[in-house]
Scaffold this motif. Structure first.
Motif, PDB file in Angstrom:
ATOM      1  N   SER A 153      20.052   8.660  10.995  1.00  0.00           N
ATOM      2  CA  SER A 153      22.223  10.069  11.181  1.00  0.00           C
ATOM      3  C   SER A 153      22.300  10.525   9.908  1.00  0.00           C
ATOM      4  CB  SER A 153      22.962   9.177  12.148  1.00  0.00           C
ATOM      5  OG  SER A 153      22.825   7.634  11.523  1.00  0.00           O
ATOM      6  N   ALA A 154      21.466  10.125   9.255  1.00  0.00           N
ATOM      7  CA  ALA A 154      21.564  10.468   7.106  1.00  0.00           C
ATOM      8  C   ALA A 154      21.117  12.099   7.509  1.00  0.00           C
ATOM      9  CB  ALA A 154      21.254   9.641   6.785  1.00  0.00           C
ATOM     10  N   GLU A 155      21.845  12.646   6.243  1.00  0.00           N
ATOM     11  CA  GLU A 155      22.194  14.356   5.839  1.00  0.00           C
ATOM     12  C   GLU A 155      19.966  14.197   5.752  1.00  0.00           C
ATOM     13  OE1 GLU A 155      23.357  18.564   5.798  1.00  0.00           O
ATOM     14  OE2 GLU A 155      24.290  16.129   6.695  1.00  0.00           O
ATOM     15  N   GLN A 156      20.598  13.558   4.728  1.00  0.00           N
ATOM     16  CA  GLN A 156      18.376  13.409   4.201  1.00  0.00           C
ATOM     17  C   GLN A 156      17.892  12.351   4.768  1.00  0.00           C
ATOM     18  OE1 GLN A 156      19.720  14.767   0.151  1.00  0.00           O
ATOM     19  NE2 GLN A 156      19.836  16.496   0.594  1.00  0.00           N
ATOM     20  N   PRO A 157      17.033  12.093   5.635  1.00  0.00           N
ATOM     21  CA  PRO A 157      17.128  10.669   6.431  1.00  0.00           C
ATOM     22  C   PRO A 157      15.670  10.258   4.791  1.00  0.00           C
ATOM     23  CG  PRO A 157      16.913  12.427   7.943  1.00  0.00           C
ATOM     24  CD  PRO A 157      17.252  13.347   6.383  1.00  0.00           C
ATOM     25  N   ILE A 158      15.051  11.135   4.824  1.00  0.00           N
ATOM     26  CA  ILE A 158      13.877  10.260   3.895  1.00  0.00           C
ATOM     27  C   ILE A 158      14.611  10.219   2.621  1.00  0.00           C
ATOM     28  CG2 ILE A 158      11.073  11.931   2.900  1.00  0.00           C
ATOM     29  CD1 ILE A 158      11.823  11.993   6.220  1.00  0.00           C
ATOM     30  N   GLN A 159      14.758  11.551   2.020  1.00  0.00           N
ATOM     31  CA  GLN A 159      15.792  10.268   1.045  1.00  0.00           C
ATOM     32  C   GLN A 159      16.846   9.299   0.769  1.00  0.00           C
ATOM     33  OE1 GLN A 159      15.492  13.287   1.761  1.00  0.00           O
ATOM     34  NE2 GLN A 159      15.202  14.441   0.158  1.00  0.00           N
ATOM     35  N   GLU A 160      16.865   9.168   2.551  1.00  0.00           N
ATOM     36  CA  GLU A 160      17.926   7.908   2.470  1.00  0.00           C
ATOM     37  C   GLU A 160      16.984   6.562   2.921  1.00  0.00           C
ATOM     38  OE1 GLU A 160      21.809   6.146   3.148  1.00  0.00           O
ATOM     39  OE2 GLU A 160      21.201   8.042   2.916  1.00  0.00           O
ATOM     40  N   LEU A 161      15.279   6.921   3.212  1.00  0.00           N
ATOM     41  CA  LEU A 161      14.630   5.272   3.770  1.00  0.00           C
ATOM     42  C   LEU A 161      14.309   5.900   1.738  1.00  0.00           C
ATOM     43  CD1 LEU A 161      13.735   4.376   5.959  1.00  0.00           C
ATOM     44  CD2 LEU A 161      11.666   6.179   5.581  1.00  0.00           C
ATOM     45  N   THR A 162      14.200   6.147   0.959  1.00  0.00           N
ATOM     46  CA  THR A 162      14.057   6.211  -0.200  1.00  0.00           C
ATOM     47  C   THR A 162      15.365   4.941  -1.270  1.00  0.00           C
ATOM     48  OG1 THR A 162      12.796   7.614  -1.013  1.00  0.00           O
ATOM     49  CG2 THR A 162      13.071   6.832  -2.306  1.00  0.00           C
ATOM     50  N   ALA A 163      16.024   5.305  -0.743  1.00  0.00           N
ATOM     51  CA  ALA A 163      17.809   4.326  -1.156  1.00  0.00           C
ATOM     52  C   ALA A 163      17.721   3.436  -0.162  1.00  0.00           C
ATOM     53  CB  ALA A 163      19.204   4.994  -0.521  1.00  0.00           C
ATOM     54  N   ARG A 164      16.853   3.136   0.583  1.00  0.00           N
ATOM     55  CA  ARG A 164      17.022   2.015   1.289  1.00  0.00           C
ATOM     56  C   ARG A 164      16.762   0.629   0.865  1.00  0.00           C
ATOM     57  NH1 ARG A 164      20.980   2.909   2.403  1.00  0.00           N
ATOM     58  NH2 ARG A 164      21.809   3.559   4.886  1.00  0.00           N
ATOM     59  N   ALA A 165      14.939   0.831   0.828  1.00  0.00           N
ATOM     60  CA  ALA A 165      14.394   0.037  -0.459  1.00  0.00           C
ATOM     61  C   ALA A 165      14.532   0.584  -1.529  1.00  0.00           C
ATOM     62  CB  ALA A 165      12.825   1.097  -0.658  1.00  0.00           C
ATOM     63  N   ASP A 166      15.193   0.805  -2.297  1.00  0.00           N
ATOM     64  CA  ASP A 166      15.515   0.591  -3.796  1.00  0.00           C
ATOM     65  C   ASP A 166      16.827  -0.617  -3.658  1.00  0.00           C
ATOM     66  OD1 ASP A 166      14.094   2.449  -4.403  1.00  0.00           O
ATOM     67  OD2 ASP A 166      15.728   3.972  -5.189  1.00  0.00           O
ATOM     68  N   ALA A 167      17.311  -0.557  -2.563  1.00  0.00           N
ATOM     69  CA  ALA A 167      18.874  -1.507  -2.430  1.00  0.00           C
ATOM     70  C   ALA A 167      17.620  -2.305  -1.546  1.00  0.00           C
ATOM     71  CB  ALA A 167      20.275  -0.756  -2.078  1.00  0.00           C
ATOM     72  N   TYR A 168      17.032  -3.083  -1.164  1.00  0.00           N
ATOM     73  CA  TYR A 168      17.176  -3.669  -0.117  1.00  0.00           C
ATOM     74  C   TYR A 168      17.844  -5.359  -0.166  1.00  0.00           C
ATOM     75  CZ  TYR A 168      14.501  -6.535   3.119  1.00  0.00           C
ATOM     76  OH  TYR A 168      14.324  -7.857   4.447  1.00  0.00           O
ATOM     77  N   THR A 169      18.252  -5.512   0.432  1.00  0.00           N
ATOM     78  CA  THR A 169      17.898  -7.764   1.294  1.00  0.00           C
ATOM     79  C   THR A 169      17.909  -7.506   2.022  1.00  0.00           C
ATOM     80  OG1 THR A 169      19.719  -6.854  -0.582  1.00  0.00           O
ATOM     81  CG2 THR A 169      19.987  -8.683   0.464  1.00  0.00           C
ATOM     82  N   PRO A 170      17.399  -8.575   1.972  1.00  0.00           N
ATOM     83  CA  PRO A 170      17.256  -9.623   3.170  1.00  0.00           C
ATOM     84  C   PRO A 170      18.556  -9.940   3.625  1.00  0.00           C
ATOM     85  CG  PRO A 170      15.667 -11.290   1.406  1.00  0.00           C
ATOM     86  CD  PRO A 170      16.706  -9.956   0.544  1.00  0.00           C
ATOM     87  N   GLY A 171      17.621  -9.568   5.184  1.00  0.00           N
ATOM     88  CA  GLY A 171      18.817  -8.953   6.193  1.00  0.00           C
ATOM     89  C   GLY A 171      19.213  -7.817   6.276  1.00  0.00           C
ATOM     90  N   ASP A 172      18.340  -6.886   5.634  1.00  0.00           N
ATOM     91  CA  ASP A 172      19.004  -5.294   5.875  1.00  0.00           C
ATOM     92  C   ASP A 172      17.968  -5.152   7.024  1.00  0.00           C
ATOM     93  OD1 ASP A 172      20.723  -5.922   4.319  1.00  0.00           O
ATOM     94  OD2 ASP A 172      19.711  -4.495   2.884  1.00  0.00           O
ATOM     95  N   THR A 173      18.502  -4.492   7.777  1.00  0.00           N
ATOM     96  CA  THR A 173      17.068  -3.056   9.334  1.00  0.00           C
ATOM     97  C   THR A 173      17.995  -2.274   9.246  1.00  0.00           C
ATOM     98  OG1 THR A 173      15.714  -3.998  10.849  1.00  0.00           O
ATOM     99  CG2 THR A 173      18.373  -4.586  11.312  1.00  0.00           C
ATOM    100  N   ASP A 174      17.225  -1.320  10.163  1.00  0.00           N
ATOM    101  CA  ASP A 174      17.149   0.110  10.280  1.00  0.00           C
ATOM    102  C   ASP A 174      16.915   0.038  11.450  1.00  0.00           C
ATOM    103  OD1 ASP A 174      18.477   2.890   8.380  1.00  0.00           O
ATOM    104  OD2 ASP A 174      17.104   3.216  10.039  1.00  0.00           O
ATOM    105  N   LEU A 175      17.513   1.163  12.701  1.00  0.00           N
ATOM    106  CA  LEU A 175      17.390   1.220  14.178  1.00  0.00           C
ATOM    107  C   LEU A 175      15.939   2.083  13.536  1.00  0.00           C
ATOM    108  CD1 LEU A 175      20.724   1.986  15.861  1.00  0.00           C
ATOM    109  CD2 LEU A 175      19.221   0.072  15.835  1.00  0.00           C
TER     110      LEU A 175
END
Length: 352
Positions: A153-175
């Motif tokens: 649902s993000a404006e730029q999904p692929i860039q958002e995916l990279t940001a999720r990898a950089d800020a990942y913390t145990p307990g995070d997940t994505d639909l």
């Protein structure tokens, strides 16, 4: 049963929940977790509908946090909390509280939510849209054991995916990761049926779909082979092809509903692989509250690394690069030869 509270407080909301349970004849709390949905007014209806359907499998207290935008400086300076308490048939099998925050209280949503959490029960926070860049450090995300986002649902999904990898913390997940669960199960089952060695793979899907990237990274990480990504008209993921020592294994789903599994030496089989709605996705995420290590490993594989390894299986690109390099070499070698010729011509002209 619905109860509307205007300009209220968390203690009054708790009191309304107790009175409501007594009125419908269920004084005991039978909820197993607290689901906090952080969204805007536009997406609140769809998110709440999905949560109510998921509550049939996971009875929960659902808190919908809607941060309203104040138009004038006077409204922004005035803090107000409105609430709508739903119990019984209006809340499916759980309890629902819709919280609308105005003014300064928008920046302190955790203070409103904290008194409404079920005691001794896990907390899950879900952002259907506009998720923070670092969910674990968000004030509401810090209250939860699990934090669910949706990069699709993000404006730029692929860039958002990279940001999720950089800020990942145990307990995070994505639909976007949850959407590929049936694909991962089917591909793993297909490989269990044959004794072979996978040499390369290709994932095909619509453009700007983070599920395609996640499936490609999962395959590259697990199989340790180059994985290419191809674009298609969709919907969603359309095909996965694995080249093996025993022949290709292809899982193709052109219509978003029925897939065909093709294995060398075996008849083609139809497989039910329909695109699931949001209610099914969020229900799957609520089944486990421990960190998803497989998601973390796939997410951290890296899109850049995926591109580098995939380049080895794209000979047409290599040929073009070689041709361009040869052309540049010819130009560079021809240019110095042209200079002496020019000098010789000028010398003859001067001699005349």
């Amino acid at each position: 049963m619905k109860t509307d509270l205007t300009d209220t407080t968390s203690s009054k909301i708790n009191k309304a929940l107790v009175l409501g349970r007594r009125a419908i004849g269920t004084p005991a709390v039978g909820m197993v977790l607290t689901l906090v949905i952080v969204t805007d007014e536009e997406n609140a209806y769809d998110a709440l509908k999905a949560a109510n359907e998921a509550s049939r499998e996971h009875p929960s207290r659902t808190l919908v946090v809607i941060k309203r935008v104040s138009r004038s400086p006077r409204d922004r300076a005035k803090a107000r909390l409105d609430a709508e308490v739903r119990l019984g048939a209006d809340a499916s099998t759980g309890e629902t509280v819709v919280l609308r925050l105005y003014g300064e209280v928008v920046d302190h949503a955790q203070s409103v939510v904290l008194p409404l959490l079920l005691p001794d029960a896990p907390v899950v926070v879900w952002w259907p849209v506009n998720a923070p860049s670092d969910p674990a450090n968000d004030p509401l995300g810090a209250l939860a054991q699990r934090r669910v986002t949706d990069t699709y649902s993000a404006e730029q999904p692929i860039q958002e995916l990279t940001a999720r990898a950089d800020a990942y913390t145990p307990g995070d997940t994505d639909l976007s990761w949850t959407r590929i669960t049936p694909w991962r199960s089917m591909l793993a089952a297909a490989l269990d049926q044959v004794v072979c060695e996978v040499t390369s793979a290709e994932v095909e899907g619509e453009e700007f779909n983070p599920s395609v990237e996640l499936l490609a990274m999962w395959l590259a990480d697990r199989l340790k082979v180059p994985v290419r990504r191809s674009k298609s008209a969709g919907p969603g993921l359309t095909s996965v092809r694995m080249e093996t020592s025993s022949g290709p294994i292809v899982l193709d789903r052109p219509d978003g509903s029925l897939a065909t599994l093709s294995i060398e030496g075996q008849p083609d089989r139809g497989v039910a692989l329909k695109r699931r709605d949001t209610a099914e996705l969020i229900a799957e995420e609520l089944r486990r509250l421990d960190p998803d290590d497989t998601y973390a490993t796939a997410l951290r594989f890296g899109l850049e690394r995926l591109d580098e390894e995939a380049a080895t299986t794209a000979p047409e690109t290599v040929v073009e690069t070689v041709v361009e390099a040869e052309a540049e070499t010819v130009v560079e070698t021809a240019a110095p030869a042209a200079k002496p010729a020019a000098k010789k011509a000028s010398a003859k002209k001067a001699a005349k």
